[in-house]
Design a protein around this motif. Structure first.
Motif, short mmCIF file in Angstrom:
data_model
loop_
_atom_site.label_atom_id
_atom_site.label_comp_id
_atom_site.label_asym_id
_atom_site.label_seq_id
_atom_site.Cartn_x
_atom_site.Cartn_y
_atom_site.Cartn_z
N VAL A 1 0.95 -1.33 0.07
CA VAL A 1 0.16 -0.08 0.05
C VAL A 1 0.83 1.28 -0.13
CG1 VAL A 1 -1.47 1.52 1.31
CG2 VAL A 1 -1.87 -1.06 0.88
N LYS A 2 1.75 1.19 0.97
CA LYS A 2 2.72 2.73 0.98
C LYS A 2 3.71 2.78 -0.27
CE LYS A 2 6.01 5.26 3.98
NZ LYS A 2 6.60 5.44 2.74
N LEU A 3 4.03 1.54 -0.47
CA LEU A 3 4.65 1.73 -1.86
C LEU A 3 3.91 2.30 -3.17
CD1 LEU A 3 7.62 1.34 -3.68
CD2 LEU A 3 6.64 -1.11 -3.83
N SER A 4 2.92 1.52 -3.08
CA SER A 4 1.91 1.97 -4.44
C SER A 4 1.36 3.58 -4.15
CB SER A 4 0.42 1.19 -4.29
OG SER A 4 0.85 -0.02 -4.51
N ALA A 5 1.23 4.09 -2.86
CA ALA A 5 0.81 5.41 -2.65
C ALA A 5 2.04 6.32 -2.99
CB ALA A 5 0.69 5.66 -1.23
N ASP A 6 3.19 5.92 -2.68
CA ASP A 6 4.60 6.67 -3.02
C ASP A 6 4.65 6.77 -4.56
OD1 ASP A 6 4.96 7.24 -0.39
OD2 ASP A 6 6.57 5.60 -0.10
N ARG A 7 4.37 5.45 -5.12
CA ARG A 7 4.66 5.54 -6.93
C ARG A 7 3.79 6.53 -7.41
NH1 ARG A 7 5.93 -0.83 -7.58
NH2 ARG A 7 8.15 -0.73 -7.02
N GLN A 8 2.48 6.43 -6.94
CA GLN A 8 1.29 7.32 -7.63
C GLN A 8 1.58 8.88 -7.29
OE1 GLN A 8 -0.85 6.12 -9.44
NE2 GLN A 8 -2.61 7.90 -9.25
N PHE A 9 2.29 9.05 -6.04
CA PHE A 9 2.56 10.71 -5.65
C PHE A 9 3.85 10.94 -6.83
CE2 PHE A 9 5.35 13.52 -3.39
CZ PHE A 9 4.48 14.49 -3.08
N GLU A 10 4.70 10.08 -7.05
CA GLU A 10 6.01 10.43 -7.69
C GLU A 10 5.48 10.53 -9.30
OE1 GLU A 10 8.46 6.82 -7.10
OE2 GLU A 10 9.21 7.53 -5.02
N ALA A 11 4.43 9.56 -9.67
CA ALA A 11 4.04 9.85 -10.96
C ALA A 11 3.11 11.02 -11.18
CB ALA A 11 3.01 8.71 -11.35
N ILE A 12 2.49 11.68 -10.06
CA ILE A 12 1.98 12.85 -10.24
C ILE A 12 2.86 13.84 -10.39
CG2 ILE A 12 0.42 14.61 -8.88
CD1 ILE A 12 -1.19 12.15 -7.87
N CYS A 13 3.87 13.91 -9.48
CA CYS A 13 5.09 14.88 -9.30
C CYS A 13 5.72 14.92 -10.89
CB CYS A 13 5.88 14.83 -8.44
SG CYS A 13 5.40 15.01 -6.62
N GLN A 14 6.03 13.97 -11.45
CA GLN A 14 6.61 13.76 -12.77
C GLN A 14 5.63 14.67 -13.83
OE1 GLN A 14 7.04 9.77 -14.33
NE2 GLN A 14 8.86 10.69 -15.65
N LYS A 15 4.50 14.33 -13.75
CA LYS A 15 3.58 15.15 -14.58
C LYS A 15 3.55 16.49 -14.52
CE LYS A 15 1.39 11.61 -16.82
NZ LYS A 15 1.59 11.50 -18.30
N LEU A 16 3.61 16.97 -13.16
CA LEU A 16 3.68 18.35 -12.97
C LEU A 16 5.03 19.08 -12.94
CD1 LEU A 16 1.83 18.32 -9.42
CD2 LEU A 16 1.04 19.21 -11.85
N GLY A 17 6.04 18.17 -13.28
CA GLY A 17 7.51 18.71 -13.49
C GLY A 17 8.14 19.12 -12.41
N ILE A 18 7.82 18.44 -11.18
CA ILE A 18 8.52 18.66 -9.88
C ILE A 18 9.17 17.42 -9.39
CG2 ILE A 18 6.97 20.71 -9.49
CD1 ILE A 18 5.34 19.03 -7.58
N SER A 19 9.94 17.55 -8.51
CA SER A 19 10.66 16.76 -7.75
C SER A 19 9.50 15.93 -6.65
CB SER A 19 11.71 17.14 -6.97
OG SER A 19 12.42 16.18 -6.04
N ALA A 20 9.61 14.90 -6.38
CA ALA A 20 8.90 14.09 -5.49
C ALA A 20 9.31 14.25 -4.12
CB ALA A 20 8.78 12.57 -5.86
N LYS A 21 10.49 14.83 -3.85
CA LYS A 21 10.84 15.33 -2.65
C LYS A 21 10.66 16.66 -2.39
CE LYS A 21 14.81 12.10 -2.64
NZ LYS A 21 14.46 10.72 -3.02
N ALA A 22 10.05 17.26 -1.23
CA ALA A 22 9.91 18.52 -0.73
C ALA A 22 10.95 19.32 -0.41
CB ALA A 22 9.19 18.22 0.68
#
Length: 178
Positions: free
Chosen positions: A157-178
């Protein structure tokens, strides 16, 4: 400060699982604001002005929902019908939302591979969600694409949520790290 706005459109919120993990991941990033549509929905529906103001102050909009019968849950459709009004989101000439970046994020119950002309669902997710792309484009938003996660296993679950967040950030053109 302008933030990326994640609109979470699951009709039934769970305190554990993928939903909770994704929300927690996004809420812990100061660049994001989260609005949970089931919590924003009142007895008389959504407050259109409040929802419009949250979009107007956003750097981008991410709409996340589970795929229900090849479409969005009713609460998401109601939110769009209430918020995207004539004169605010569009006029006779089209969109008024000034190329605001938009990402569609979904979870599916079926494997992603099944969403193809050869798969059991017969069409791509992009085909099933073309109405979302067209609605946001008609309102003047800059549709950046779709990100999807499928059949989340309890041990991932956590890994899937992290991957979804990373994919969202990639679409936005930003780093997944704050």
């Amino acid at each position: 400060m302008c933030k990326h706005l994640l609109l979470f459109g699951h009709p039934e919120m769970a305190s554990t699982g993928f939903q909770a993990s994704l929300i927690s991941r996004v809420q812990n990033d100061p660049r994001f604001e989260v609005r949970i549509l089931s919590q924003e929905h009142r007895e008389i529906g959504f407050n259109a002005l409040e929802e419009q103001q949250s979009i107007e102050s956003a750097k981008s909009v991410i709409l996340h929902f589970p795929l229900f019968w090849y479409s969005m849950p009713a609460i998401v459709k109601e939110w769009i019908d209430t918020v995207f009004t004539l004169g605010w989101a569009f006029d006779q000439n089209g969109g008024l939302l000034k190329k605001l970046p938009f990402v569609c994020s979904v979870t599916t119950g079926a494997k992603l591979e099944s969403y193809s002309s050869e798969g059991s669902n017969g069409h791509s997710l992009d085909t099933y969600l073309l109405h979302v792309q067209r609605t946001m484009s008609y309102a003047g938003m800059n549709y950046l694409g779709l990100v999807a996660t499928d059949q989340i296993q309890p041990d991932a679950v956590k890994l899937s949520a992290d991957r979804q967040f990373e994919a969202i950030c990639q679409k936005l053109g930003i780093s997944a790290k704050a």
